[in-house]
Design an enzyme around this catalytic site. Sequence first.
Site, PDB file in Angstrom:
ATOM      1  CG  MET A  34       4.867   2.099 -33.230  1.00 35.48           C
ATOM      2  SD  MET A  34       4.631   1.442 -34.862  1.00 35.48           S
ATOM      3  CE  MET A  34       6.365   0.790 -34.955  1.00 35.48           C
ATOM      4  CB  ALA A  36       8.517  -3.910 -28.564  1.00 36.32           C
ATOM      5  CG  HIS A  41      10.434   3.204 -26.331  1.00 35.21           C
ATOM      6  ND1 HIS A  41      10.670   1.614 -26.795  1.00 35.21           N
ATOM      7  CD2 HIS A  41       9.982   3.484 -27.511  1.00 35.21           C
ATOM      8  CE1 HIS A  41      10.518   1.404 -27.936  1.00 35.21           C
ATOM      9  NE2 HIS A  41      10.061   2.394 -28.450  1.00 35.21           N
ATOM     10  CD  GLN A  65       4.027   3.902 -37.818  1.00 38.25           C
ATOM     11  OE1 GLN A  65       3.319   4.500 -37.263  1.00 38.25           O
ATOM     12  NE2 GLN A  65       5.629   3.518 -37.425  1.00 38.25           N
ATOM     13  N   GLY A 151      12.293  10.715 -30.244  1.00 39.37           N
ATOM     14  CA  GLY A 151      13.888  10.324 -30.245  1.00 39.37           C
ATOM     15  C   GLY A 151      14.433  10.755 -31.671  1.00 39.37           C
ATOM     16  CE  LYS A 153      17.023   3.073 -33.957  1.00 37.26           C
ATOM     17  NZ  LYS A 153      15.830   2.830 -34.563  1.00 37.26           N
ATOM     18  CG  ASP A 154      13.057   6.535 -35.416  1.00 34.13           C
ATOM     19  OD1 ASP A 154      12.859   5.547 -36.122  1.00 34.13           O
ATOM     20  OD2 ASP A 154      12.774   6.032 -34.119  1.00 34.13           O
ATOM     21  CD  GLN A 157       8.835   8.672 -36.135  1.00 33.13           C
ATOM     22  OE1 GLN A 157       8.567   7.727 -36.713  1.00 33.13           O
ATOM     23  NE2 GLN A 157       9.255   8.399 -34.563  1.00 33.13           N
TER      24      GLN A 157
HETATM   25  P1  AMP Z   1       9.026   3.407 -31.925  1.00 31.41           P
HETATM   26  O1  AMP Z   1       8.232   2.489 -30.738  1.00 31.41           O
HETATM   27  O2  AMP Z   1      10.024   2.415 -32.346  1.00 31.41           O
HETATM   28  O3  AMP Z   1       7.859   3.960 -32.964  1.00 31.41           O
HETATM   29  O4  AMP Z   1       9.429   4.497 -31.215  1.00 31.41           O
HETATM   30  C1  AMP Z   1       8.795   5.486 -30.303  1.00 31.41           C
HETATM   31  C2  AMP Z   1       9.836   6.628 -30.026  1.00 31.41           C
HETATM   32  O5  AMP Z   1      10.908   6.114 -29.457  1.00 31.41           O
HETATM   33  C3  AMP Z   1      10.215   7.256 -31.188  1.00 31.41           C
HETATM   34  O6  AMP Z   1      10.155   8.706 -31.042  1.00 31.41           O
HETATM   35  C4  AMP Z   1      11.434   6.869 -31.487  1.00 31.41           C
HETATM   36  O7  AMP Z   1      12.401   7.748 -32.116  1.00 31.41           O
HETATM   37  C5  AMP Z   1      12.060   6.777 -29.970  1.00 31.41           C
HETATM   38  N1  AMP Z   1      12.927   5.773 -29.876  1.00 31.41           N
HETATM   39  C6  AMP Z   1      13.303   4.498 -30.229  1.00 31.41           C
HETATM   40  N2  AMP Z   1      14.470   3.834 -30.156  1.00 31.41           N
HETATM   41  C7  AMP Z   1      15.048   5.080 -29.458  1.00 31.41           C
HETATM   42  C8  AMP Z   1      16.663   5.199 -28.883  1.00 31.41           C
HETATM   43  N3  AMP Z   1      17.356   4.069 -29.065  1.00 31.41           N
HETATM   44  N4  AMP Z   1      16.692   6.354 -28.364  1.00 31.41           N
HETATM   45  C9  AMP Z   1      15.980   7.230 -28.269  1.00 31.41           C
HETATM   46  N5  AMP Z   1      14.859   7.370 -28.785  1.00 31.41           N
HETATM   47  C10 AMP Z   1      14.299   6.148 -29.414  1.00 31.41           C
END
Ligand code: AMP
Length: 287
Positions: A34, A36, A41, A65, A151, A153-154, A157
């Site tokens: 998403m 940022a 990422h 979402q 990641g 992290k989620d 998901q």
């Molecule tokens: P987002 O932009 O938050 O939707 O995240 C996009 C992808 O980056 C998702 O697969 C997240 O799980 C992954 N992600 C976000 N933060 C981290 C992190 N600290 N370490 C590893 N992967 C991450």
Amino acid sequence: MPSSTILVTTISELRAASRAARLRGKTIGLVPTMGALHAGHLSLVEAARKECDEVVVSVFVNPTQFAPHEDFARYPRDLDADRALLAPLGPLTVFAPSALEMYPPGYQTSVTVGDVSQAWEGAIRPTHFAGVATVVLKLFTACEPDAAYFGQKDFQQLRVIERMTADLNLGLRIHACPIVRDPEGLAMSSRNRYLSPTERERGLALFRALAIAGEMVARGEHTCSELNAAMRDVLSAADLEIDYAVVVDRETLEPLTRLDRPAVAIVAARVGKTRLIDNRRLDPPAL
Ligand code: AMP
């Protein structure tokens, strides 16, 4: 503008580029985000770079979402900054569609994943995973990748996407990447930029709670209610509002009584207006 990222904004353009690459015998890795962007990422992009000939990073703040009371409007958006961060990892394609491109007028289809999406994040954010699954499926069909990078992290998901990919025979590989943390242990997140310095300090309690659960397991504690209680204590001591702090089965995400199989401790808590999530794998004692 950095030259090593190519910006694509329409599905038809992305699909045409993917199919042309495929015809040239190239493999394609997709990294859905998403925007940022941060080091978490970028680690996904590096993993994709290692394994695939061509890398597509999608940058799309997916409205479906977010619930109406959530942070969709104020979610950080800066495509130029994202492209600048990605440029050193290029050449790669940045897919940044408009909301209208992804959800044309009259749109009325969505993907619902079953049990694995119901508890935890799904209970607190009831429409969240349908929005995630739908947009990820749409990204998959637009890009037609060989592999997609997510990641840990989620964590829930990740399980939801794996389930959808298997259940719908999508025929691509889901690659799970480790959590990237800042030097103090806070899991990197686009939402960390909402935190004031004191909130950030308090947010470190998520990492500490997980670390304490890990230490307790190393000392022989295998009763999950004890682990859960210890994690809650750490989060409460930092004055966080706890959504959950629980040891669950690593595959099904069902709560465990004893640590008798591969597990993951998952935590979610609110620091002021910001919601943070984190997790840590816990392994059962060797038999
Ligand atoms: P987002 O932009 O938050 O939707 O995240 C996009 C992808 O980056 C998702 O697969 C997240 O799980 C992954 N992600 C976000 N933060 C981290 C992190 N600290 N370490 C590893 N992967 C991450």
